[in-house]
Design an enzyme around this catalytic site. Structure first.
Site, short mmCIF file in Angstrom:
data_model
loop_
_atom_site.label_atom_id
_atom_site.label_comp_id
_atom_site.label_asym_id
_atom_site.label_seq_id
_atom_site.Cartn_x
_atom_site.Cartn_y
_atom_site.Cartn_z
N HIS A 14 0.83 -1.20 0.00
CA HIS A 14 0.00 0.00 0.00
C HIS A 14 0.87 1.25 0.00
O HIS A 14 0.62 2.19 -0.77
CB HIS A 14 -0.92 0.00 1.23
CG HIS A 14 -2.16 -0.81 1.05
ND1 HIS A 14 -2.15 -2.08 0.52
CD2 HIS A 14 -3.45 -0.53 1.33
CE1 HIS A 14 -3.39 -2.55 0.49
NE2 HIS A 14 -4.20 -1.61 0.96
N HIS A 60 0.64 -2.53 9.21
CA HIS A 60 2.08 -2.75 9.06
C HIS A 60 2.90 -2.14 10.21
O HIS A 60 2.48 -1.22 10.89
CB HIS A 60 2.60 -2.20 7.72
CG HIS A 60 2.11 -2.96 6.53
ND1 HIS A 60 2.64 -4.17 6.15
CD2 HIS A 60 1.13 -2.67 5.64
CE1 HIS A 60 2.01 -4.60 5.07
NE2 HIS A 60 1.09 -3.73 4.75
#
Length: 331
Positions: free
Chosen positions: A210, A295
């Site tokens: 992303h 993350h």
């Protein structure tokens, strides 16, 4: 041809420069008379966004969530523990922006860039070179996206880094009946394949795809917009001013300035920019959401690094390698 008096004699006035824009242009709409390229330091906005998002994820009680008791050694998940509901709409991967924008990020980037170039009016001397270099930069950026997130002589780079660092695919629920299934899943080396098989990635360094796509998309569009403006037939005239001038311009006046664009073409150029700005704004917003909810810091930094290297190669390496600039162009 009009005449002027010089030392008592009539002389022809100099013809108007065909490349100069009509005098009716409102100066408030005009672009700056000098075009400086965007600085490399503008790329620092990306680590700043990631730092702010990561700080918020730590400091905010909503983002950090309730404390979780440590599991016994060797236990990867407590399958009987109740799942914690998402604290925010963007904390779940099922939000509409993630599904229809980020997951299809390169489509929106490609569409915005295509419409921008279709409505760009490069100077005749630059037209062929401009479009060729834009196409080449886009192909190189697409190659970076493919190798990082789709295929790298097998699994993509983000999948390879995950398995190399000890990651593996495991089923969501571990039990004795699913032992053979668990053994089979450990041989899976691709994140999408693991998800399709009903498993999940566990244990490795998961480079943030992303972060990679959002940084690459937004910076590429902003840089290409800057290059298109610099190569324009009238680089110091904004699309809004061009549309305002074209509204009342006659065909003779349009020819006199070297073929001024029509009002419709100028308005299409405005709307193509709106799409570019819209994609960039959504890129920045979803980058912040990724920084908050998904993350680790190192995984986000890895995605940022790959995107940054791609951008540097496309737009700034030419500063040090003139031959590369002649082929690829750049800022």
């Amino acid at each position: 041809m009009p005449t002027v008096q010089r030392n008592g004699r009539a002389a022809a006035a100099p013809p108007e420069t065909k490349s100069s824009p009509p005098s009716r242009i409102d100066s408030s709409f005009a672009m700056p008379t000098t075009r400086e390229r965007p600085s490399t330091y503008l790329l620092l906005v990306y680590p700043l966004i990631l730092a702010l998002g990561s700080a918020y994820s730590i400091l905010s009680p909503i983002a950090s969530g309730p404390p979780v008791a440590p599991l016994a050694p060797g236990v990867t998940a407590d399958v009987h523990a109740p799942s914690i509901p998402n604290q925010n709409y963007f904390s779940g991967k099922g939000n509409i922006f993630n599904i229809y924008f980020v997951k299809r990020g390169w489509f929106w980037t490609s569409l915005a860039l295509l419409l921008l170039q279709l409505t760009t009016r490069p100077a005749p001397t630059l037209r062929g070179k401009h479009y060729a270099q834009v196409a080449l930069r886009y192909c190189l950026a697409t190659l970076s996206w493919v190798l990082t997130t789709q295929w790298f002589f097998g699994p993509a780079l983000i999948d390879r880094s995950f398995t190399i660092t000890g990651g593996h695919c495991e089923p969501h629920i571990m039990n004795t009946n699913g032992l053979k299934e668990a053994i089979d899943m450990t041989t899976i080396s691709s994140g999408p394949v693991c998800k399709a098989a009903g498993g999940r990635w566990r244990g490795g360094h998961d480079i943030s795809g992303h972060v990679f796509i959002l940084v690459l998309s937004s910076a590429l569009l902003l840089y290409e917009l800057s290059i298109s403006d610099r190569h324009s037939s009238h680089p110091h005239v904004s699309p809004k001013a061009a549309a305002a001038v074209a509204h009342d311009m006659t065909e003779e006046e349009r020819k006199a300035v070297g073929g001024w664009e029509s009002e419709t073409a100028a308005k299409l150029r405005i709307w193509s920019r709106y799409l570019v700005y819209g994609v960039v704004v959504l890129d920045f917003w979803m980058l912040m959401m990724t920084a908050i909810w998904f993350h680790t810091w190192l995984e986000k930094l890895s995605g940022l690094l790959i995107a940054g290297l791609t951008l540097y190669g496309l737009y700034f390496v030419g500063d040090h390698v003139p031959q590369w600039r002649q082929i690829v162009g750049g800022l």
